[in-house]
Design an enzyme around this catalytic site. Structure first.
Site, PDB file in Angstrom:
ATOM      1  N   VAL A 114      87.629  26.199  45.064  1.00 56.95           N
ATOM      2  CA  VAL A 114      88.798  27.668  44.728  1.00 56.95           C
ATOM      3  C   VAL A 114      89.885  27.083  43.336  1.00 56.95           C
ATOM      4  O   VAL A 114      90.107  26.133  43.258  1.00 56.95           O
ATOM      5  CB  VAL A 114      90.126  27.562  46.313  1.00 56.95           C
ATOM      6  CG1 VAL A 114      88.656  28.072  47.123  1.00 56.95           C
ATOM      7  CG2 VAL A 114      90.850  26.516  46.414  1.00 56.95           C
ATOM      8  N   VAL A 117      91.855  24.129  42.958  1.00 53.44           N
ATOM      9  CA  VAL A 117      91.783  23.080  43.187  1.00 53.44           C
ATOM     10  C   VAL A 117      90.617  22.652  42.742  1.00 53.44           C
ATOM     11  O   VAL A 117      90.667  21.555  41.647  1.00 53.44           O
ATOM     12  CB  VAL A 117      91.452  22.932  44.881  1.00 53.44           C
ATOM     13  CG1 VAL A 117      90.696  21.393  45.314  1.00 53.44           C
ATOM     14  CG2 VAL A 117      92.740  23.024  45.900  1.00 53.44           C
ATOM     15  N   CYS A 118      90.064  23.306  42.807  1.00 57.43           N
ATOM     16  CA  CYS A 118      88.571  22.952  42.241  1.00 57.43           C
ATOM     17  C   CYS A 118      87.962  23.030  40.919  1.00 57.43           C
ATOM     18  O   CYS A 118      87.592  22.672  40.133  1.00 57.43           O
ATOM     19  CB  CYS A 118      87.194  23.384  42.880  1.00 57.43           C
ATOM     20  SG  CYS A 118      86.980  22.945  44.557  1.00 57.43           S
ATOM     21  N   VAL A 119      88.697  24.048  40.396  1.00 60.93           N
ATOM     22  CA  VAL A 119      89.167  24.444  39.098  1.00 60.93           C
ATOM     23  C   VAL A 119      90.574  23.573  38.075  1.00 60.93           C
ATOM     24  O   VAL A 119      90.297  23.072  37.537  1.00 60.93           O
ATOM     25  CB  VAL A 119      89.370  25.292  38.797  1.00 60.93           C
ATOM     26  CG1 VAL A 119      89.595  26.213  37.497  1.00 60.93           C
ATOM     27  CG2 VAL A 119      88.326  26.585  39.658  1.00 60.93           C
TER      28      VAL A 119
END
Lengths: 208, 208, 208, 208, 208, 208, 208, 208
Positions: A114, A117-119
């Site tokens: 998401v 977070v992950c980006v």
């Protein structure tokens, strides 16, 4: 006093696709699923089209997060693929960073799930190491508009440039004459309105 | 030229929960009440899970503003609890600032009601004293979208980082391997889509 | 590297109400008319309550733009009232600037119609002369969300702080103990949810 | 520390209309077509009214992108008209840049389709060459809100000022007394609410 | 085959205001609180203006539901006031039905909080006893749009007519000549746009 | 000419919960997941509270659709549980219809996922067999607003009554005096705004 | 059991334009003003194009409600024009009803401002006298979506058919071959997307 | 008193696809283009899958309306294809009606562009001839939500049933056991969330 114009350069750019996993995708609710699927595949197709080094990474793909979206794996069978054993920020994974640095590129095009977070985490880490980061906002998804807005603000304030897959493709291509048909096909496959324009035009032209 | 990447560190962070009172909550209309209740309790659960020093404060809790949400009081029975006699900006209350400084932490995670006052004021004050401030936007609420946007802009421009409870938890945890089950439980309790993923996965696994 | 915390100070602030005219109000469509009317009157009531020097100005009030909203005129019968003969940016009117400077205040609280012109232009001009500008976003209105967003961005990037009438009142008051009843009345008159809290509380208390 | 107030000056401004083509317009979905058509024509009418040097450019107008909107061509029959052979960023076209520089103006007012490409790219290029850029956000259109927001952020962070056609016209005009009827006609033709105010006022005045 | 036109008749209509209590109002989230407060007071003012028999009722007003909104009580000091001891459907309370029937009116104008319970239940009961029911939709509120839509469908399908306070007032008045000033004042007090029209008109007229 | 008032009667009603499965829930996008989870559990809790015969059914629970939400199974351990081998319309399953008829109830309260299939199909079938059907709209979910609106129209036109879980509970309970604490607890557990009212009230009462 | 298909017939239809006055238009907020202006003029142009008898009426046009929109008056210089002295429901005005009946048409196409009063009242009255009523919903406007929805429900349940200006024009025209250019021009003038299609097509055709 | 349950029967149903042309599609703005393209192709794939007789028709396909979407033509190479010479209502074209009647089916599944004309007109005509009409709402598109709502109301009130492509497919299939893989593939190809469920499930199963 303001951010300089750092322009995407197809000779100096790599693409990082972070955690587009079949389970995690059910968390994405700031973009409609039909559109989001299209955007992610469009970005991937663009990466392929421009031959950009592309790195795939996943988080806990054997658990509820689910496997990488199969279409991505098929599109990049030889890409570095880092199934992270636990690090939430992909940049905390040595193999991932090594793979990134092995591309020798200074510009990183990042998308994932998401967004906040992950980006955001690898974006901030890469900026801290002086990479030029281009976030593909519409190929990244999250829980809702509020979380998206907060994530965008954090990344933009830290120096990232907010892009879309279409803007990314256009900035990489620069001139239609480099390959009219190739870019046209990319757009026709992923922009229904553009496909309609082409189909209307072609029929009309053939009637002559 | 841009904000540096200041990363949340569970060893250097404290949580400030400001004015989540039963009366004031009726003013919150930029987030749906079911979701807002969940977000606030999720942030609290994360604070608990990471053992972060947590400080509770209220404004005029014997009047129409109402008492602190009981769940928060139960979750942090031993936390410093500052019932402010009148100061609107919690940072104007000496006991509150003392409690904050007593934690010895440099990073402050702030959420509260309403965003443009109870969150923004102490955020700006803390930034002015060189704390690193992380605003948990989705555990903070206010009258409507317009007031939220204005408050976010003011805080972001002053140097605060806009977070969500999920992003906060992920940045604090860093690596799933630190405790898979603990973090998974936190997410399962507060993200229905994630709970569903886990339940589907478990059933499927048990069928083997 | 970021905007410092410039805090509203009731001893150093003046209020500028720009072009809240009965004709121009029909252009405002980014806020519902019931709410907008309430917000403007709430800001005016706050200005009155804190005895802030207030300056009224209008543009072409004898033509289609219409007269100043009567309630504002009644509330500030002795305020400087500059009916501009043609200047679109109030700051281009010498009398207006003189009136502003005559207050001796360094902090300017500005609201008006429409946001991207009547508010933004004097805001930028005042910033250029080193005033500290606080834009009351929810007592300012314009054609739609797009125009509002563009105007906010322009003002914020130039150094203005984006406020709301409620945040403004709270930052000016600082401590409820300065006058509980006065502030409570202001809120009860302009925040229905708060009025309800007070009415519920009072009935319950009287039942004892 | 913040952007200075660079004020539009009708003696130092040129207008660039980029790719308002009949085919590309079908891609615009962040603004309703009735409103968007009105905004583009309003900006064009303002450019005409203020006699600003105006430059038209198109991309592949013989293909699916379609011809320039005829109304624009009719309004500016003698304007430099650059039908780009392939460059996506108009600034990559020498003739276009020459035409821009030939105006001798330092301020560039830019609008086009689609926002994140046809507007953003020349905006960033012009900023890089120290032009002062004013983006007319509501005469620029794109696929959806998300792409718009990303494009605005990129341009604003790079130093562009986000304007609307109405704000642009007002900042150029500065004082109604320069020509009441001219500006009034412009507004009456493009702002239905303003036209209504004028019509109501006139009837009422004639009844006297 | 369709509902006949049953027209509101001020000589045959009574108004039922159900459970507009200070606590229950915090549940209303399908209408903005500023607007909802205005709508309820506007309906009440209309009931007063047309001298319609009006009946007030509350549910558990000594508990969390809170007291009747004080403005309503003040407006109708002599109206039947039924504090129901427990019946959720007001029509299940004998005193309430008696009071309704004592008015001798066949047309019932109903509004209340929350729509799908306090309004829908007595509406259905009254229809079942052959009253003609007019639901004032915008003076009735509930949790969200979904619950509103469901409640409206249930009532409309059962034969109720869906009204607004403005439509109700207009249908009752029928002809402005019955009292121009009275109706004008009602509208001016509760429709900001209308008040602006009147103020613009009056100023213009006085200038003659 | 209109639908009669068929009133829910706790002695004549059964509850059908159709396909609330962990996989299928990821398809629900017309209601936010936090709210939807709450609504489903609230309806279940109400069914339990009123001791209504409740029937659970699932579709292909061993495949991607996933298992029944565990909370529902725990709440109704002894309820008929029909894991349908393939029928999409639960009413096409003999065991299901048998279970429904075995309750001896004429009123059916139905909710499920997704609305236009799993809810609409059995609703229409039950109406065709002269059951009185009450659809709990907010405990039923589907892909988006368009699909919801179409499904509601189909069911309402066929004679179903559109309810919400709150309206259902209130119509079943009829009079608070039947059990104030029980209903209050149900509402406190599932309506955050109501819980806040109760907590404010209690604190205030205890202060006496 | 359902409404029969009553089809618009250009030989049996009249158009009633009710209260499109410059003042009242400021009340319309359920449709954007650019679009609403376009819709009203499009309906008027269609009435003109099909030579339908058209009746204009206004309410208190010498007061704050303002004069009829001038474009309508110019388009129908010889149409019956009833300036009502006070009746709110145009059907209560004898001259209006006489004018309607003088057309000898059985089908009435109605649009006006505001929907729940000026459109709904004559619609219900005309239905009661067995006219076939077609409400042009998008050339009718009101305060907000809630009031619109309530008005539509009341009219539809009473037997009116809900139309749009485009559907009305298409149903009247029936076959493009009756006059391709005429209908094409109507659409080109009032549907920007359609105009773009035509312009793209023509250019492409001319290139042959 | 209400519509009976007329259930789709794959042995008695035909599909009518009306005017899904590349030019007309640019008019569709009530559904996002990515989703709309998917819905139309999903309905077509379902028609194919169930071997339903399918009829294609277009309006003026040699002009600006553009050719039929090529994918539809490819999917149904042998279907009756009626290029109407001018009739707006397809039912006014004899060949079309003949083709419909030649199928011998009583149930008509209709979708098209734009909803209030190309779908509504033949729907009403078919209902008038006692066909049972099922409108696939999400494979039909139009200018905006208002026009959609008006068209739906007109069709529903006339007796049509409002469906979606997913509901249509499920009602036709009735029982998964008729062909699990076939229906699963259809859903996997057109519902990204469902595809994700399947991919997650499969990976998990393969790990066993």
């Amino acid at each position: 006093m303001t951010k300089p114009y750092i322009r995407l350069d197809k000779n100096d750019a790599a693409v990082l696709l972070v955690d587009h996993q079949t389970g995690l995708l059910s968390l994405v609710r700031d973009i409609d699923p039909d559109k989001f699927k299209n955007n992610v595949l469009a970005l991937a197709a663009a990466a392929k089209y421009f031959n950009l080094p592309t790195i795939l990474t996943t988080s806990f793909e054997d658990g509820p997060n689910g496997p990488l979206v199969p279409e991505l794996k098929e599109l990049f069978p030889d890409a570095p693929y880092i199934a992270r054993p636990g690090q939430i920020n992909a940049w905390d994974n040595e193999d991932f960073v090594k793979a990134v640095k092995a591309t020798g590129k200074k510009q990183l095009i990042i998308a994932g799930v998401v967004t906040e977070v992950c980006v955001t985490f690898p974006t901030l880490s890469a900026l801290a190491e002086d990479f030029e980061v281009f976030v593909v906002t519409d190929a990244s998804g999250t829980f809702n508009h509020l979380t998206r807005d907060a994530a965008w603000d954090r990344m933009s304030q830290a120096g990232a440039q907010l892009m879309t897959w279409f803007g990314t493709a256009c900035e990489l291509h620069r001139d239609w004459r480099n390959d009219i048909e190739g870019l046209g096909t990319l757009f026709s496959n992923h922009i229904p309105d553009y496909r309609n324009l082409i189909n209307s035009f072609n029929q009309n032209s053939q009637q002559k």
